[in-house]
Design a protein around this motif. Structure first.
Motif, short mmCIF file in Angstrom:
data_model
loop_
_atom_site.label_atom_id
_atom_site.label_comp_id
_atom_site.label_asym_id
_atom_site.label_seq_id
_atom_site.Cartn_x
_atom_site.Cartn_y
_atom_site.Cartn_z
N TYR A 27 0.84 -1.21 0.00
CA TYR A 27 0.00 0.00 0.00
C TYR A 27 0.86 1.25 0.00
CZ TYR A 27 -4.04 2.94 1.19
OH TYR A 27 -5.03 3.89 1.18
N LEU A 28 1.97 1.20 0.71
CA LEU A 28 2.92 2.32 0.70
C LEU A 28 3.37 2.61 -0.73
CD1 LEU A 28 5.92 2.81 3.11
CD2 LEU A 28 6.30 2.89 0.66
N ILE A 29 3.74 1.55 -1.46
CA ILE A 29 4.17 1.72 -2.86
C ILE A 29 3.01 2.25 -3.71
CG2 ILE A 29 4.98 0.48 -4.90
CD1 ILE A 29 6.38 -1.46 -2.92
N ALA A 30 1.81 1.70 -3.50
CA ALA A 30 0.65 2.14 -4.26
C ALA A 30 0.37 3.61 -4.03
CB ALA A 30 -0.58 1.30 -3.88
N MET A 191 7.73 -5.96 -6.23
CA MET A 191 6.85 -6.51 -5.20
C MET A 191 5.78 -7.41 -5.79
SD MET A 191 7.76 -5.94 -2.16
CE MET A 191 6.25 -6.41 -1.30
N GLY A 192 5.45 -7.22 -7.07
CA GLY A 192 4.51 -8.12 -7.71
C GLY A 192 5.03 -9.55 -7.72
N VAL A 193 6.32 -9.69 -8.00
CA VAL A 193 6.95 -11.02 -8.01
C VAL A 193 6.98 -11.60 -6.60
CG1 VAL A 193 9.05 -12.30 -8.53
CG2 VAL A 193 8.33 -10.41 -10.02
N VAL A 194 7.34 -10.77 -5.61
CA VAL A 194 7.41 -11.23 -4.22
C VAL A 194 6.03 -11.69 -3.73
CG1 VAL A 194 7.91 -10.54 -1.84
CG2 VAL A 194 9.38 -9.75 -3.70
#
Length: 443
Positions: A27-30, A191-194
């Motif tokens: 959410y932080l990244i978003a 982060m999508g991969v993680v």
């Protein structure tokens, strides 16, 4: 309270540490990726020849994409699971964010902002739904508050990062605003991969819980649904016609409107103090530190008291009062202090408010209903990004926009009373009536 021998406390601790920091980081990244345009604006407006109004329209198209795709996204999430669907969401918005760095025209800016909203649609309400299947009701306001703290952290670290990236202007042939989009988009792709490797779909398959803890959670949530007489519609899209969902959708508009109206334009307001881009970024850390504290304290107080209304109405009215005072008090420092108070009031009321829908919806109906409330409510962001700059252009000052935001927030705060009354009457009517033989299709 759970007995000492109950597996409940241990299960809640495990789930909290497993989910909240991870989902909060995403959410932080978003939040950085949707807010970075407020810093890029300081240069890209001139480069692309945008007026303040044209910029506001482009920035707000994010919310149109968000609105159109949020409910379908959450319904799909309920079907396929959070792991795969969150992975899709995160990867796609990261790639669109990077693409924004290569915007060459107003039309391209509009298209990419719309796509960013469409790609991210479903993440926030998806998390709200995920919390309903992992946490009993009494824990949800605090969990939403803890999750939303990461949005405050995003604003705090996004501010100096945005300012510093603007000062990279010219490095490797890129403008500063292009660096803003490239650097903030890459973490989402990673982060999508993680997410694909880390996230669990449901408690029933969670490897980090014991069999006893899984049984406790399943039984607790099932009992809660029965005791609170929660609704499950035969078709999840029928939740969109539930009068409580419709009312809450209109009710929620005021909060994103005030939040985005303030946070998108706060860098511009601080720039008016005559500071550099980097100093602007560091000054903007202050309000979000205060917001983070409020997001921790207010939901905890609501959970301890067992009530919601005072902890929605009180912070919201406090935020509205601070917006008004920020207009009329003399001195930049005092104005900024009241803006910090306004941000704390606007944001800290929301986790408690988000506990209301899960008090009457469950299952796929909760997925659709939460998404509907958030998608309609976030049109407040669209309104803010068009009306606020329009008011500013017309008046030539920031006074009228702040008064507009304060009025909207006040209306939202006062709507808490009729919303709670409708929810309460529906539950009382359900307690009097005999239990239905099948899921209701409409309300």
């Amino acid at each position: 309270m759970q007995e000492a021998s109950s597996p409940g406390p241990a299960a809640i601790r495990k789930i909290t540490w497993r989910l909240i920091p991870f989902l909060g980081l995403i959410y932080l990244i978003a939040y950085i990726d949707r807010q970075n345009v407020s810093y890029a604006k300081l240069q890209m407006v001139g480069d692309l020849g945008l007026s303040e109004y044209a910029y506001g329209l482009g920035a707000s198209l994010f919310f149109i994409g968000y609105f159109l795709f949020e409910v379908p996204s959450n319904v799909v999430l309920e079907k396929v699971g959070a792991r795969l669907w969150f992975t899709r969401i995160i990867l796609s918005w990261g790639l669109v964010t990077i693409a924004l760095a290569f915007t060459q025209s107003t039309a391209m800016f509009y298209i990419l902002r719309f796509l960013l909203g469409a790609c991210e649609a479903g993440f926030f309400p998806g998390v709200l739904y995920v919390l309903t299947i992992w946490f009993p009701f009494e824990h949800r306001a605090r969990m939403v508050g803890s999750f939303m703290i990461f949005s405050a952290v995003a604003n705090a670290i996004g501010a100096p990062i945005g300012g510093a990236l603007l000062d990279l202007d010219g490095a490797l042939g890129l403008r500063g605003w292009q660096w803003v989009f490239v650097v903030t988009g890459i973490p989402a792709v990673l982060m999508g991969v993680v997410t694909l490797l880390y996230l669990e779909d449901r408690p029933e398959t969670a490897r980090f819980l014991s069999d006893e803890e899984r049984r406790w959670l399943s039984q607790t949530l099932a009992k809660e649904d029965r005791d609170m007489r929660k609704t499950v519609h035969a078709n999840p899209f029928s939740a969109l016609l539930d009068r409580r969902v419709i009312l809450m959708s209109a009710y929620y508009i005021a909060f994103p409107l005030a939040a985005y109206g303030l946070s998108y334009w706060l860098p511009t307001i601080v720039q008016g103090f005559g500071v550099s881009n980097t100093a602007n970024g560091f000054i903007n850390i202050i309000p979000w530190v205060i917001v983070a504290v409020a997001l921790r304290v207010v939901p905890a107080m609501a959970a301890k008291s067992g009530t919601q209304t005072p902890y929605i109405v009180g912070p919201a009215l406090f935020g509205a009062a601070c917006l008004v005072l920020s207009v009329y008090v003399p001195g930049s420092a005092v104005k900024f202090a009241f803006l910090c108070g306004a941000a704390a009031g606007i944001f800290s009321a929301q986790p408690v408010m988000w506990s209301l829908p899960s008090s009457f919806l469950t299952g796929a109906s909760a997925a659709a209903g939460l998404a509907a409330i958030n998608s309609v409510g976030n049109l407040g962001g669209f309104i803010a990004q068009n009306v606020v700059p329009w008011i500013r252009d017309e008046t030539g000052s920031t006074i009228a926009p702040m008064l507009f935001l304060a009025a909207c927030l006040t209306v939202g705060a006062l709507m808490t009373f009729p919303v709670q009354a409708v929810i309460r009457r529906h539950r009382e009517a359900g307690m009097i009536a005999p239990p239905p033989r099948r899921a209701s299709l409409s309300h």
